[in-house]
Motif scaffolding. Structure first.
Motif, PDB file in Angstrom:
ATOM      1  N   GLU A   1       2.892  -4.229  -9.964  1.00  0.00           N
ATOM      2  CA  GLU A   1       1.792  -4.378  -9.023  1.00  0.00           C
ATOM      3  C   GLU A   1       0.990  -5.631  -9.382  1.00  0.00           C
ATOM      4  O   GLU A   1       0.009  -5.565 -10.140  1.00  0.00           O
ATOM      5  CB  GLU A   1       0.909  -3.115  -9.112  1.00  0.00           C
ATOM      6  CG  GLU A   1       0.130  -2.766  -7.869  1.00  0.00           C
ATOM      7  CD  GLU A   1      -0.529  -3.933  -7.160  1.00  0.00           C
ATOM      8  OE1 GLU A   1       0.150  -4.913  -6.777  1.00  0.00           O
ATOM      9  OE2 GLU A   1      -1.745  -3.894  -6.974  1.00  0.00           O
TER      10      GLU A   1
ATOM     11  N   LYS B   1       0.819  -1.233   0.000  1.00  0.00           N
ATOM     12  CA  LYS B   1       0.000   0.000   0.000  1.00  0.00           C
ATOM     13  C   LYS B   1       0.844   1.270   0.000  1.00  0.00           C
ATOM     14  O   LYS B   1       0.536   2.222  -0.714  1.00  0.00           O
ATOM     15  CB  LYS B   1      -0.894   0.029   1.242  1.00  0.00           C
ATOM     16  CG  LYS B   1      -1.879  -1.102   1.275  1.00  0.00           C
ATOM     17  CD  LYS B   1      -2.617  -1.081   2.599  1.00  0.00           C
ATOM     18  CE  LYS B   1      -2.953  -2.464   3.022  1.00  0.00           C
ATOM     19  NZ  LYS B   1      -2.487  -3.041   4.195  1.00  0.00           N
TER      20      LYS B   1
ATOM     21  N   ARG C   1       3.649   1.959  -1.168  1.00  0.00           N
ATOM     22  CA  ARG C   1       4.282   2.271  -2.454  1.00  0.00           C
ATOM     23  C   ARG C   1       3.273   2.838  -3.464  1.00  0.00           C
ATOM     24  O   ARG C   1       3.612   3.572  -4.368  1.00  0.00           O
ATOM     25  CB  ARG C   1       4.917   0.986  -3.010  1.00  0.00           C
ATOM     26  CG  ARG C   1       6.041   1.222  -3.987  1.00  0.00           C
ATOM     27  CD  ARG C   1       6.750  -0.085  -4.291  1.00  0.00           C
ATOM     28  NE  ARG C   1       5.858  -1.115  -4.785  1.00  0.00           N
ATOM     29  CZ  ARG C   1       5.433  -1.200  -6.055  1.00  0.00           C
ATOM     30  NH1 ARG C   1       5.844  -0.327  -6.936  1.00  0.00           N
ATOM     31  NH2 ARG C   1       4.627  -2.163  -6.424  1.00  0.00           N
ATOM     32  N   LEU C   2       1.995   2.433  -3.311  1.00  0.00           N
ATOM     33  CA  LEU C   2       0.985   2.825  -4.303  1.00  0.00           C
ATOM     34  C   LEU C   2       0.178   4.050  -3.884  1.00  0.00           C
ATOM     35  O   LEU C   2      -0.468   4.692  -4.704  1.00  0.00           O
ATOM     36  CB  LEU C   2       0.011   1.654  -4.523  1.00  0.00           C
ATOM     37  CG  LEU C   2       0.650   0.376  -5.052  1.00  0.00           C
ATOM     38  CD1 LEU C   2      -0.307  -0.802  -4.883  1.00  0.00           C
ATOM     39  CD2 LEU C   2       1.035   0.537  -6.511  1.00  0.00           C
TER      40      LEU C   2
ATOM     41  N   VAL D   1      -6.084   0.322  -0.475  1.00  0.00           N
ATOM     42  CA  VAL D   1      -4.921   1.204  -0.678  1.00  0.00           C
ATOM     43  C   VAL D   1      -5.194   2.638  -0.200  1.00  0.00           C
ATOM     44  O   VAL D   1      -4.290   3.327   0.274  1.00  0.00           O
ATOM     45  CB  VAL D   1      -4.481   1.191  -2.170  1.00  0.00           C
ATOM     46  CG1 VAL D   1      -3.247   2.059  -2.384  1.00  0.00           C
ATOM     47  CG2 VAL D   1      -4.211  -0.243  -2.645  1.00  0.00           C
TER      48      VAL D   1
ATOM     49  N   ASN E   1       0.067   7.309  -5.805  1.00  0.00           N
ATOM     50  CA  ASN E   1      -0.215   7.240  -7.250  1.00  0.00           C
ATOM     51  C   ASN E   1      -1.660   7.701  -7.503  1.00  0.00           C
ATOM     52  O   ASN E   1      -2.602   6.919  -7.477  1.00  0.00           O
ATOM     53  CB  ASN E   1       0.004   5.809  -7.750  1.00  0.00           C
ATOM     54  CG  ASN E   1      -0.074   5.703  -9.262  1.00  0.00           C
ATOM     55  OD1 ASN E   1      -0.715   6.532  -9.908  1.00  0.00           O
ATOM     56  ND2 ASN E   1       0.565   4.690  -9.815  1.00  0.00           N
TER      57      ASN E   1
ATOM     58  N   LEU F   1      -3.583   6.178 -10.545  1.00  0.00           N
ATOM     59  CA  LEU F   1      -4.063   4.823 -10.245  1.00  0.00           C
ATOM     60  C   LEU F   1      -5.342   4.886  -9.396  1.00  0.00           C
ATOM     61  O   LEU F   1      -6.331   4.200  -9.674  1.00  0.00           O
ATOM     62  CB  LEU F   1      -2.980   4.042  -9.503  1.00  0.00           C
ATOM     63  CG  LEU F   1      -3.329   2.602  -9.133  1.00  0.00           C
ATOM     64  CD1 LEU F   1      -3.396   1.730 -10.376  1.00  0.00           C
ATOM     65  CD2 LEU F   1      -2.312   2.017  -8.160  1.00  0.00           C
TER      66      LEU F   1
ATOM     67  N   ALA G   1      -0.396  -2.231 -14.721  1.00  0.00           N
ATOM     68  CA  ALA G   1      -0.099  -2.760 -13.381  1.00  0.00           C
ATOM     69  C   ALA G   1       1.240  -3.506 -13.393  1.00  0.00           C
ATOM     70  O   ALA G   1       2.060  -3.357 -12.485  1.00  0.00           O
ATOM     71  CB  ALA G   1      -1.225  -3.677 -12.912  1.00  0.00           C
TER      72      ALA G   1
END
Ligand SMILES: [Fe+2]
Ligand SMILES: [Fe+2]
Length: 261
Positions: A142, A16, A18-19, A82, A22, A25, A137
């Motif tokens: 991911e 989570k 890391r994302l 996330v 974004n 996304l 992804a």
């Protein structure tokens, strides 16, 4: 029986941190979750439109709708995992209230074979979008989103194939020729403006510039959108000979890019 179950997906293993930043996304997955989970409204309209055809209506109710809803639930869970600070339910309520006014039978084609073609255009859109999402992804390393998007992609291709069967069935009565077919496909492509995406974006990112999001989407499409696959699927109902199909494909591919699809 569904081919997959979103509850089997290992959401806990998502990285989570890391994302989380974004933003693109977040918006893409949240918008897709809103639109997918609203499929019940479409199902109601489609069932009315094909009333009396038990084969089609039965399939819509027992297979198509549960699969589309599962797409929405899988993506919703991804968003909630996330971006837990995002109030999905509240934003969705706003979206649904506003968007449901657009989901009417008025948007349907004037005949059953034509509407089947329109559904094929829609499923071409979704199956190619989730193919692009799978590749995106993978590009950001991911695997969980890649797995979800791949599963959804496969479902959408299957929906396309079922609507294709429906088209062939009804076209035995309606005898649409290539000119009519092309007109319906083109009209449906043009209709696929982005009112659903626009409204979803408004509730997901209140006050943020939609044009900036669209510009980012275009970049994404340039890199990941499978144009060849889209063209092949759109041209399929025309049953062209291979060499004509190849010659026409690049023209249509260009047209798709001009339309911003
Ligand atoms: Fe879907
Ligand atoms: Fe679908």
């Amino acid at each position: 029986m569904a081919r997959w179950n979103y509850q089997d997906i290992d959401y806990d293993s998502i990285n989570k941190e890391r994302l989380h930043d974004n933003d693109f996304l977040f918006k893409v997955v949240a918008i897709a979750s809103f639109i997918e989970i609203t499929s019940d409204l479409y199902e109601m309209n489609l069932a009315k439109f094909y009333a009396g055809d038990e084969e089609i209506v039965g399939w819509l109710e027992s297979t198509w709708e549960p699969e589309e809803l599962q797409h929405g639930k899988a993506l919703r869970k991804y968003v909630q995992t996330v971006w837990p600070e995002f109030d999905w339910d509240k934003a969705y309520e706003g979206f649904r209230n506003e968007y449901s006014a657009y989901c009417t039978l008025d948007e349907f084609q004037p005949s059953r074979a034509r509407e089947m073609l329109a559904r094929m255009v829609v499923e071409t859109g979704t199956s190619t979008l989730y193919r692009a999402m799978t590749d995106y992804a993978k590009s950001i390393d991911e695997p969980i989103l890649a797995e979800i998007a791949h599963n959804i992609h496969k479902d959408e291709v299957y929906h396309y194939e079922e609507f294709d069967k429906g088209f062939e069935k009804y076209n035995k009565e309606e005898h649409l020729g290539r000119t009519d077919i092309t007109k319906v496909i083109y009209a449906r492509l043009k209709m696929a403006s982005d009112e659903d995406v626009f409204i979803a974006h408004k509730y997901i990112a209140p006050g943020e510039d939609f044009d900036a999001f669209k510009a980012r989407t275009k970049e994404f499409a340039k890199q990941f959108y499978p144009y060849k696959m889209a063209v092949k699927m759109l041209m399929h109902p025309l049953h062209l000979h291979k060499h004509i199909e190849n010659a026409t494909a690049s023209t249509i591919q260009g047209a798709l890019k001009v339309l911003g699809i």
